[in-house]
Design a protein around this motif. Structure first.
Motif: not given
Length: 90
Positions: A15-29
């Protein structure tokens, strides 16, 4: 898509999602949420210390709220409180 050294997909995935970026954001939160919990525990300990030293915790909380406000806002609230008290004969 390629696998990085951790076995996770890098780059763009479904779906065009940048998985690494999303994972990084979630892990930071998640890390910050854990830090917030630890800080909340520290604050609770300080209030317990204040209470056992004979201080009024609700009053300390009120002072902390007041110190966060602008001086003009505090003055306005105190003036209104005084007017209301006098109107009620207090």
């Amino acid at each position: 898509m390629t696998n990085d050294m951790t076995g996770h997909n890098s780059g763009v995935s479904e779906g065009g999602i940048a998985a690494d970026r999303l994972r990084s954001i979630i892990e930071r939160v998640e890390r910050l949420d854990e830090e917030r919990k630890a800080l909340a525990g520290d604050i609770k300990d300080i209030f317990s210390e204040a209470k056992s030293a004979g201080f009024s915790v609700p009053t300390i909380r009120q002072i902390i709220r007041i110190r966060k406000q602008e001086p003009a806002e505090v003055e306005e609230q105190e003036t209104l409180l005084d007017i209301y008290r006098r109107a009620l004969g207090m």
